[in-house]
Scaffold this motif. Structure first.
Motif, PDB file in Angstrom:
ATOM      1  N   LEU A  65      29.175  16.637 101.154  1.00  0.00           N
ATOM      2  CA  LEU A  65      28.819  15.449 100.804  1.00  0.00           C
ATOM      3  C   LEU A  65      29.815  14.198 100.694  1.00  0.00           C
ATOM      4  O   LEU A  65      29.578  13.383 100.550  1.00  0.00           O
ATOM      5  CB  LEU A  65      28.769  15.274  99.061  1.00  0.00           C
ATOM      6  N   GLY A  91      22.274   6.665  90.285  1.00  0.00           N
ATOM      7  CA  GLY A  91      21.045   8.088  90.797  1.00  0.00           C
ATOM      8  C   GLY A  91      21.550   9.057  88.764  1.00  0.00           C
ATOM      9  O   GLY A  91      21.284   7.796  87.921  1.00  0.00           O
ATOM     10  N   TRP A 101      21.193  16.828 105.272  1.00  0.00           N
ATOM     11  CA  TRP A 101      20.455  16.732 104.900  1.00  0.00           C
ATOM     12  C   TRP A 101      19.794  17.148 105.288  1.00  0.00           C
ATOM     13  O   TRP A 101      19.078  15.869 106.495  1.00  0.00           O
ATOM     14  CB  TRP A 101      20.926  16.111 103.313  1.00  0.00           C
ATOM     15  N   THR A 103      20.397  20.717  95.273  1.00  0.00           N
ATOM     16  CA  THR A 103      21.324  19.884  96.016  1.00  0.00           C
ATOM     17  C   THR A 103      22.273  19.654  95.834  1.00  0.00           C
ATOM     18  O   THR A 103      22.457  18.405  96.864  1.00  0.00           O
ATOM     19  CB  THR A 103      19.613  19.108  96.589  1.00  0.00           C
ATOM     20  N   MET A 134      19.579   6.263  94.873  1.00  0.00           N
ATOM     21  CA  MET A 134      20.250   7.797  95.753  1.00  0.00           C
ATOM     22  C   MET A 134      19.045   9.024  94.295  1.00  0.00           C
ATOM     23  O   MET A 134      19.476   8.969  93.691  1.00  0.00           O
ATOM     24  CB  MET A 134      21.256   7.988  95.575  1.00  0.00           C
ATOM     25  N   HIS A 184      23.573  14.600  95.230  1.00  0.00           N
ATOM     26  CA  HIS A 184      22.999  13.264  96.532  1.00  0.00           C
ATOM     27  C   HIS A 184      22.045  13.903  97.682  1.00  0.00           C
ATOM     28  O   HIS A 184      22.641  15.415  98.356  1.00  0.00           O
ATOM     29  CB  HIS A 184      23.232  12.297  96.422  1.00  0.00           C
ATOM     30  N   VAL A 185      21.257  13.937  97.882  1.00  0.00           N
ATOM     31  CA  VAL A 185      20.013  13.999  98.715  1.00  0.00           C
ATOM     32  C   VAL A 185      19.449  12.646  99.512  1.00  0.00           C
ATOM     33  O   VAL A 185      19.895  12.906 101.215  1.00  0.00           O
ATOM     34  CB  VAL A 185      18.989  14.465  98.202  1.00  0.00           C
ATOM     35  N   GLY A 233      18.531  12.091  93.695  1.00  0.00           N
ATOM     36  CA  GLY A 233      19.457  13.679  93.954  1.00  0.00           C
ATOM     37  C   GLY A 233      18.881  15.303  93.219  1.00  0.00           C
ATOM     38  O   GLY A 233      18.385  14.603  91.697  1.00  0.00           O
ATOM     39  N   GLY A 247      23.467  20.763 101.782  1.00  0.00           N
ATOM     40  CA  GLY A 247      23.766  20.671 100.000  1.00  0.00           C
ATOM     41  C   GLY A 247      22.859  22.057  98.759  1.00  0.00           C
ATOM     42  O   GLY A 247      22.918  21.553  97.866  1.00  0.00           O
ATOM     43  N   TRP A 277      29.943  14.295  91.784  1.00  0.00           N
ATOM     44  CA  TRP A 277      30.248  13.125  92.757  1.00  0.00           C
ATOM     45  C   TRP A 277      31.259  12.256  92.276  1.00  0.00           C
ATOM     46  O   TRP A 277      32.412  11.949  92.780  1.00  0.00           O
ATOM     47  CB  TRP A 277      29.370  12.211  92.967  1.00  0.00           C
TER      48      TRP A 277
END
Length: 956
Positions: free
Chosen positions: A533, A629, A689, A661, A655, A664-665, A657, A715, A562
């Motif tokens: 990440l 997020g 990702w 995962t 973001m 965040h994706v 997410g 992720g 994060w």
């Protein structure tokens, strides 16, 4: 397929009579949408004068043709010359401008003696049969002409519905395009059915439905035009033979008459050898499939579309799928099923999946979190790493403190892969402890100190934790589990020992998310995912030692992963935000200014209140990056923020997410242009990702078509703890790529450039204050109450205000004496505060749909005007200013002794209450004070006492 696109010419509005085919405001404003044209070679010896004389004879029988325009032109080239072809084609493409002129005829004479007749007519006055007859009669006036009768009913009302898969641009409305469809040989008896059936299947797959609706217009040489709304059965189990049979009769006069303007229409007309017939000059509907059946047994057609509804790349894709289905249906065996026909071939499916993948960077860090941290310590041991209101630690000090925690844990018997519960207040000790657990080779299981005892017991038991580190004095006892206070752990610390050889594939943490079974489920995430990440985002976001981050969120919420490791693994300074500061936006804003915070992570709900405070403050923020997020973002909410903080100075990133995962994706940088366009894009997949969108059968959805979001790549979590069946159901092998992917349960659509539009949840999962919640879990807890026989839980977000979003519970009690308060209190023992419904409504029964499901639309939401069940207010006058403000925020039903948080209050509404008190000339209150004085009566007494102290000289 050949493609052409040109701006649609503006034509004068026509004064059309209502009640006929195509009687609609859209067609009146754009006459070309209801026009068709025909080019036919005139018999030898027939010239313009002959045609004019024949028209005079026809007008005697059909007075409506008296307004028909007739022109002639002589060209000095032969009939086969390019200039001749270009001239008749251009003339056939010019619309008739409207009443009283319904037909225009042009006779083009050529130097070689040949002549062409070009007819352009309004289909509602001259349909396909009449146009063919008129062309013949202008050469032979004895030939009969049958004009269509008016269609009963008035003009259609309303505009076309939106196409969720069209991806059209609003600023392109009125600009039209055309995609030629591939000519296909079809048996005579299927020529009318195959294009209709093909449209039905493609639209059903695009709409994930088993009945595809559209408008069908048929125009034959031997019969009058018909126009009907059709909806055909296209379930996977439907026999192709049955679908074709239903399609063949879809346009019959006995079908369903047109009830409104469709977004999609199919025109099926008959062509004649040796002439050029254009069924439409512009899209009759925003998406128009115009087909012609020819005498040689072939079908030819074109897709005409409005770019405001259908983007050109989606138009080409849609046309390709129509072509594919026409060919497949024309050749399908008699016993074939609709589900046997694939919309996408292998190559197209692979290309779509590839568009959703972003290649990983070459320097992806494959190492445990604490090893990555050690590298930062080695590079800058004296740099500031961590601070809370009471202390500040350098990287070297944080390293030493966490080493001591790791040594103490080992002294208590913690071994690699053990799961250690962490239930600590939000301060520096929390971060030190999490890092220490990882250095001990163990897995941390974060729990919020505010969680109810029953939920904590479940998490500790399910995780198999033998040791819990907690600052909570009343931490519930669990057999075989040792609970240590932070001070006890520090006293037990021995000499630091060397790090164990922990694999990057080892589980770093287990975060519990809401589960539909009534109990939360643990998501196990490996160390390597966190390194991936940071590797995917550090360069793009410019993360480094110059940044100051905040730890704003609960460690039990994966946004904290994060925040903590994003700061500490890139050399930044992490400022821990105490819980009560995080709940008071004024105090939080002060913290941001005081610490010169540069990177802020927020749910849209929390940011909404911070934004309001910032608008009232003159102190400048040092923010350079804001990451959203946890829940969907309405970009319109950023309009005022961009005025104060230009996007060139403070980057705003949305973001998408999921805990499963690794936080965040995707990533989408937002600009004022996104606000204007009301963008729903959450961006492209992060490097490493991948994203794809699937239908209910797991098939890849075309670009723009909504479906379930699948996430693959670096992720994807390891598994759900102790839930093998659920793990197998949600973490699956992708048949297209062979990689392991996670079925998110989120609804989205993939754009051709690889960006994802997030469209909400498919199931009963919702977001409240950034927390992901399974409504089924709350319902299960309520149904376990011995006083409840039925329950439904819904999310109320009707006004779109993030602060007003709340959960509502509807219950059927076992008897009349059941107390709502007893039910609420029991639920609060099992559910964290953000999952306890704000309102509980008792019903005699739950309303059901015809399918036996709870009819949510008939559940009456609790509104500010709902009368109170409780009564006496004598203890506090109704004109009390505090009670007035209370009701302004919570609703008229609130009494003076109603608890703020029991009556639907949340921390976000508490902020609103404080602001409302201030506007009413009363002292504001902090969230801490509201917890101590949670009723209007108590708060009024507090504020009255405060005013008495201040009154004598005007100061406290």
């Amino acid at each position: 397929m050949s493609v052409s696109s040109e701006a649609a010419p503006e034509a004068p509005a026509a004064d059309h009579p209502s009640g006929r085919l195509f009687a609609h405001a859209e067609f009146d404003a754009h006459p070309a949408r209801s026009c068709h044209s025909l080019i036919r070679r005139l018999p030898a010896g027939t010239d313009a004068e002959t045609v004019r004389a024949n028209l005079t004879a026809l007008t005697e029988r059909h007075p409506v043709l008296g307004d028909m325009q007739l022109f002639d032109e002589a060209l000095d080239v032969g009939a086969e010359h390019t200039a001749a072809h270009r001239r008749r084609t251009r003339e056939a493409g010019r619309a008739v401008n409207g009443s009283p002129v319904i037909v225009r005829a042009v006779v083009l004479g050529y130097a070689d003696g040949a002549a062409d007749l070009v007819l352009v007519a309004h289909r509602r006055a001259v349909d396909r049969r009449a146009l063919d007859q008129l062309a013949t009669a202008l050469a032979d006036p004895a030939h009969p002409v049958t004009l269509p009768e008016p269609v009963a009913g008035g003009s259609l009302q309303g505009g076309p519905p939106e196409l969720p898969w069209g991806l059209g641009a609003a600023d392109q409305k009125g600009r039209t395009g055309t995609v030629e469809l591939t000519a296909t040989a079809v048996a005579d008896d299927a020529a009318a059915a195959v294009p209709v059936a093909a449209a039905a299947v493609v639209l059903a797959r695009y709409g994930q439905t088993e009945r595809a609706g559209f408008t069908l217009i048929t125009g034959d040489l031997a019969a009058a035009d018909t126009q009907r709304s059709v909806a055909l059965p296209v379930a996977d189990a439907t026999r192709v033979a049955d679908l074709l049979d239903a399609s063949a009769h879809a346009g019959a006069a006995g079908g369903e008459p047109l009830s409104g303007l469709s977004a999609v229409g199919v025109l099926l007309t008959e062509g004649r050898t040796g002439e050029v017939y254009r069924p439409v000059l512009e899209p009759v509907f925003p998406v128009t499939l115009a087909w012609q059946r020819h005498a040689d047994g072939t079908l030819s057609g074109a897709l005409h579309y409005d770019e405001g509804v259908l983007a050109p790349e989606i138009a080409r894709q849609f046309a390709g799928h129509i072509d594919r289905l026409v060919a497949a249906l024309a050749q399908a065996p008699a016993d074939a099923r609709v589900g046997d026909i694939e919309l996408l071939d292998t190559a197209e499916a692979a290309a779509i999946v590839a568009a959703g993948r972003t290649p990983a960077r070459g320097d992806t860090a494959v190492a445990p979190i604490h090893e990555l941290f050690r590298k930062v310590v080695a590079a800058q041991p004296g740099a500031t790493a961590l601070s809370d209101p009471d202390r500040t630690l350098t990287y070297g000090e944080l390293d030493a403190r966490s080493d001591a925690v790791a040594a103490a844990l080992r002294g208590y018997g913690v071994t690699p892969a053990d799961r250690v519960g962490v239930c600590l207040d939000r301060d520096a000790d929390l971060v030190i402890t999490l890092l220490g657990v990882l250095k001990a080779g163990a897995t941390y299981v974060p729990m919020d100190v505010a969680y109810p005892a029953e939920r904590i017991v479940h998490m500790v038991t399910d995780a198999g934790a033998r040791l819990v580190l907690s600052s909570r004095a009343d931490f519930p006892a669990v057999d075989g589990v040792t609970v240590l206070q932070a001070s006890e752990l520090s006293r037990a610390a021995g000499e630091p020992v060397a790090d164990l050889n922990v694999s990057a594939d080892a589980i770093a943490y287990v975060i519990y998310t809401s589960g539909s079974t009534g109990r939360p489920k643990g998501v196990a995430v490996p160390h390597r995912n966190v390194g991936a990440l940071l590797a995917a985002t550090a360069d793009d976001f410019g993360l480094g030692p110059a940044d100051t981050w905040t730890l704003f969120h609960s460690s039990a919420f994966d946004f904290s992963v994060w925040e903590i490791w994003g700061a500490l693994l890139t050399g930044g300074h992490l400022v821990v935000v105490p819980y009560f500061v995080s709940r008071v936006p004024e105090d939080f804003h002060d913290l941001l200014v005081r610490h010169r915070v540069t990177i802020l992570n927020q749910t849209p709900s929390a940011f909404a209140t911070l934004k309001e405070v910032d608008a009232e403050r003159s102190a400048d923020l040092a923010l350079r990056l804001v990451v959203f997020g946890g829940e969907p973002l309405d970009v319109r909410s950023l309009q005022d923020w961009f005025r104060r903080h230009p996007h060139t100075r403070c980057r705003m990133v949305n973001m998408f997410g999921i805990t499963e995962t690794t936080v965040h994706v995707t990533s989408q940088t937002l600009t004022p242009q996104d606000v204007s366009a009301r963008s729903r894009s959450v961006g492209r997949a992060l490097p490493g990702w991948s994203l794809s969108v699937r239908d209910t059968e797991g098939r890849v959805q075309p670009f723009g078509v909504p479906g379930e979001i699948y996430v693959g790549g670096a992720g994807v979590a390891s598994h759900y703890l102790n839930q093998e069946e659920l793990t197998a159901e949600r973490f699956v092998s992708d048949p297209v790529t062979g990689e392991r992917v996670y079925r998110s349960g989120d609804l989205g659509r993939l754009r051709p450039d690889g960006r994802l539009d997030h469209l909400g949840r498919i199931d009963g999962q919702v977001k409240v204050r950034g927390f992901r919640i399974e409504l089924g879990e709350i319902r299960s807890v309520l149904l376990e109450d011995q006083n409840v026989t039925a329950a439904a839980v819904v999310l109320n977000d009707h006004d779109g205000d993030a602060a007003d979003v709340h959960l509502e519970a509807y219950l059927v009690p076992k008897h009349e004496a059941v107390s709502v308060e007893d039910i609420r209190q029991r639920a609060a023992r099992f559910l964290p505060d953000y999952m306890v419904p704000a309102t509980f409504t008792l019903l005699s029964e739950l309303p059901l749909t015809v399918n036996g499901k709870v009819d949510v639309s008939r559940l009456k939401p609790v509104t500010p005007d709902t009368p109170a069940a409780e009564a006496p207010e004598a203890a506090q006058p109704a004109d009390d200013p505090v009670l007035r403000v209370w009701r302004e925020v919570l609703g008229k039903h609130v009494g003076p002794h109603d608890d703020f948080f029991v009556s639907g209050g949340t921390s976000l509404l508490a902020v609103r209450l404080s602001g409302a008190l201030r506007r009413a000339g009363l002292p504001p209150v902090t969230l801490r004070e509201l917890y101590v004085y949670p009723t209007a009566a108590e708060l009024s007494e507090l504020l009255t006492g405060r005013e008495l102290v201040e009154e004598p000289n005007g100061t406290a």
